[in-house]
Design a protein around this motif. Structure first.
Motif, PDB file in Angstrom:
ATOM      1  N   GLY A 188      46.746  47.181  42.773  1.00 40.53           N
ATOM      2  CA  GLY A 188      45.892  46.144  42.218  1.00 40.53           C
ATOM      3  C   GLY A 188      44.846  45.713  43.230  1.00 40.53           C
ATOM      4  O   GLY A 188      44.585  46.392  44.222  1.00 40.53           O
ATOM      5  N   ARG A 189      44.266  44.562  42.967  1.00 41.33           N
ATOM      6  CA  ARG A 189      43.208  44.046  43.832  1.00 41.33           C
ATOM      7  C   ARG A 189      43.282  42.526  43.821  1.00 41.33           C
ATOM      8  O   ARG A 189      43.438  41.910  42.770  1.00 41.33           O
ATOM      9  N   ALA A 190      43.191  41.919  45.034  1.00 40.95           N
ATOM     10  CA  ALA A 190      43.152  40.468  45.155  1.00 40.95           C
ATOM     11  C   ALA A 190      41.760  40.065  45.619  1.00 40.95           C
ATOM     12  O   ALA A 190      41.248  40.598  46.604  1.00 40.95           O
ATOM     13  N   THR A 191      41.142  39.131  44.918  1.00 40.10           N
ATOM     14  CA  THR A 191      39.778  38.722  45.225  1.00 40.10           C
ATOM     15  C   THR A 191      39.708  37.214  45.389  1.00 40.10           C
ATOM     16  O   THR A 191      40.229  36.463  44.548  1.00 40.10           O
ATOM     17  N   ALA A 192      39.073  36.779  46.494  1.00 38.20           N
ATOM     18  CA  ALA A 192      38.869  35.359  46.746  1.00 38.20           C
ATOM     19  C   ALA A 192      37.570  35.189  47.497  1.00 38.20           C
ATOM     20  O   ALA A 192      37.368  35.810  48.539  1.00 38.20           O
ATOM     21  N   ASP A 193      36.678  34.350  46.993  1.00 35.15           N
ATOM     22  CA  ASP A 193      35.350  34.177  47.568  1.00 35.15           C
ATOM     23  C   ASP A 193      34.682  35.551  47.678  1.00 35.15           C
ATOM     24  O   ASP A 193      34.616  36.291  46.718  1.00 35.15           O
ATOM     25  N   ALA A 194      34.246  35.940  48.895  1.00 36.24           N
ATOM     26  CA  ALA A 194      33.589  37.235  49.057  1.00 36.24           C
ATOM     27  C   ALA A 194      34.536  38.305  49.567  1.00 36.24           C
ATOM     28  O   ALA A 194      34.116  39.421  49.874  1.00 36.24           O
ATOM     29  N   ALA A 195      35.819  37.996  49.670  1.00 35.80           N
ATOM     30  CA  ALA A 195      36.806  38.926  50.235  1.00 35.80           C
ATOM     31  C   ALA A 195      37.617  39.591  49.137  1.00 35.80           C
ATOM     32  O   ALA A 195      38.037  38.944  48.177  1.00 35.80           O
ATOM     33  N   THR A 196      37.838  40.907  49.303  1.00 44.82           N
ATOM     34  CA  THR A 196      38.666  41.661  48.363  1.00 44.82           C
ATOM     35  C   THR A 196      39.698  42.458  49.141  1.00 44.82           C
ATOM     36  O   THR A 196      39.380  43.099  50.147  1.00 44.82           O
ATOM     37  N   VAL A 197      40.929  42.420  48.704  1.00 46.32           N
ATOM     38  CA  VAL A 197      42.034  43.135  49.331  1.00 46.32           C
ATOM     39  C   VAL A 197      42.622  44.110  48.331  1.00 46.32           C
ATOM     40  O   VAL A 197      42.973  43.718  47.205  1.00 46.32           O
ATOM     41  N   ASP A 198      42.695  45.390  48.702  1.00 46.62           N
ATOM     42  CA  ASP A 198      43.349  46.384  47.856  1.00 46.62           C
ATOM     43  C   ASP A 198      44.849  46.250  48.002  1.00 46.62           C
ATOM     44  O   ASP A 198      45.381  46.183  49.114  1.00 46.62           O
ATOM     45  N   LEU A 199      45.528  46.233  46.897  1.00 47.25           N
ATOM     46  CA  LEU A 199      46.973  46.038  46.892  1.00 47.25           C
ATOM     47  C   LEU A 199      47.682  47.332  46.524  1.00 47.25           C
ATOM     48  O   LEU A 199      47.314  48.002  45.561  1.00 47.25           O
ATOM     49  N   SER A 200      48.708  47.668  47.293  1.00 47.68           N
ATOM     50  CA  SER A 200      49.572  48.804  47.003  1.00 47.68           C
ATOM     51  C   SER A 200      50.955  48.472  47.533  1.00 47.68           C
ATOM     52  O   SER A 200      51.154  47.447  48.195  1.00 47.68           O
ATOM     53  N   ARG A 201      51.902  49.332  47.232  1.00 45.55           N
ATOM     54  CA  ARG A 201      53.284  49.098  47.649  1.00 45.55           C
ATOM     55  C   ARG A 201      53.387  48.761  49.133  1.00 45.55           C
ATOM     56  O   ARG A 201      52.752  49.393  49.970  1.00 45.55           O
ATOM     57  N   ASP A 202      54.171  47.743  49.459  1.00 47.09           N
ATOM     58  CA  ASP A 202      54.449  47.278  50.819  1.00 47.09           C
ATOM     59  C   ASP A 202      53.228  46.668  51.512  1.00 47.09           C
ATOM     60  O   ASP A 202      53.143  46.653  52.742  1.00 47.09           O
ATOM     61  N   THR A 203      52.290  46.135  50.733  1.00 49.30           N
ATOM     62  CA  THR A 203      51.229  45.308  51.280  1.00 49.30           C
ATOM     63  C   THR A 203      51.685  43.857  51.247  1.00 49.30           C
ATOM     64  O   THR A 203      52.330  43.429  50.284  1.00 49.30           O
ATOM     65  N   CYS A 204      51.334  43.102  52.296  1.00 44.64           N
ATOM     66  CA  CYS A 204      51.697  41.691  52.356  1.00 44.64           C
ATOM     67  C   CYS A 204      50.469  40.885  52.775  1.00 44.64           C
ATOM     68  O   CYS A 204      49.723  41.296  53.667  1.00 44.64           O
ATOM     69  N   PHE A 205      50.244  39.752  52.135  1.00 47.18           N
ATOM     70  CA  PHE A 205      49.187  38.845  52.583  1.00 47.18           C
ATOM     71  C   PHE A 205      49.651  37.407  52.428  1.00 47.18           C
ATOM     72  O   PHE A 205      50.579  37.114  51.660  1.00 47.18           O
TER      73      PHE A 205
END
Length: 279
Positions: free
Chosen positions: A229-246
């Motif tokens: 998946g993808r996490a988006t906040a303000d101008a930042a985007t994080v690609d999400l996959s198995r064993d990702t943590c934020f």
């Protein structure tokens, strides 16, 4: 077109600054002339360290720290991932100052609590309060992976922040507290923990669905158990996959879009003043 997840898939509405320790490059805590980034740390389990003799046990453990005191504002010691090979052991040790969760991601084993074994598997959530002894044994033929979050009990936080304060001592041992998170969906720590770790949720989205994570008065730690998946906040985007943590700062939020069926594990970490008011 994306569809909104049902309210039951949302993180609770009331649910540590520095560089990330793993995986993705760190995002700044502040952007030039702009607001603080919601993402306090981002990482994956890739490149985990190999540690021998953890807690006095023979053998190796794979370990990764995603965030600690420098990344978080809540009284959180560490957000970590760990794994032991078949028949491996994470040694038994007494908790004298922190509260800790073990959330089993994959594999099967025994959670050792005050000398007694308790069978655990994917979704098993074990709560350990100060005064108790715990460890983890892999009883299967595959790796045993788990997510670890360790937080300061209020008495410990007071000692660390007030030099002349004396610690009241370690509480007596308690009974094992183990939940099936994948079945229960939401687990509150009331009656077991007194520090910032208040709640653990599982959030599941189908491909194309979205949800919003965040809390006004708490930091949020998120671990991707499966899916993309993808996490988006303000101008930042994080690609999400198995064993990702934020981790997310308190008072911020991120929209999460599922590209494939996505399972997220979400922990609520209340800020210091909120912990003090509730204790």
């Amino acid at each position: 077109m994306s569809t909104e997840a049902s309210p039951s898939h949302r993180a609770p509405a009331t649910s540590p600054s520095g560089q990330a320790t793993t995986g993705h490059p760190p995002l700044p805590a502040h952007t030039a002339g702009g607001p603080r980034s919601p993402f306090r740390s981002i990482g994956t389990a890739k490149g985990a360290a190999t540690v021998y003799g953890v807690h006095g046990a023979a053998g190796r453990t794979h370990w990764k720290c995603f965030a600690g005191r420098r990344q978080l504002d809540s009284a959180t010691e560490a957000v970590e991932w760990a794994s032991i090979p078949p028949r491996g052991l994470s040694g038994e040790h007494r908790h004298t100052r922190t509260e800790e969760i073990y959330l089993i991601l994959r594999g099967r084993g025994e959670f050792l609590f005050n000398g007694s074994p308790h069978r655990v598997g994917p979704g098993s959530l074990a709560l350990t309060a100060p005064g108790n002894v715990h460890g983890l044994r892999n009883t299967a033929d595959t790796d045993l992976d788990w997510w670890v979050i360790e937080t300061l009990a209020p008495a410990t936080h007071t000692v660390l922040s007030t030099p002349d304060h004396m610690h009241p001592g370690v509480p007596a041992m308690g009974n094992p507290v183990i939940f099936d998170l994948f079945k229960d969906r939401t687990v509150r720590t009331d009656g077991v923990f007194t520090g910032p770790l208040r709640q653990v949720d599982v959030v599941e989205l189908e491909a194309g669905q979205r949800t919003v994570l965040g809390a006004p008065d708490a930091e949020v730690a998120v671990f991707v158990h499966s899916g993309d998946g993808r996490a988006t906040a303000d101008a930042a985007t994080v690609d999400l996959s198995r064993d990702t943590c934020f981790t997310l700062a308190a008072g911020t939020s991120t929209a999460v879009h599922a590209l494939t069926p996505l399972r997220l594990l979400v922990v609520t970490l209340a800020l210091r003043q909120h912990s003090a008011e509730a204790s």
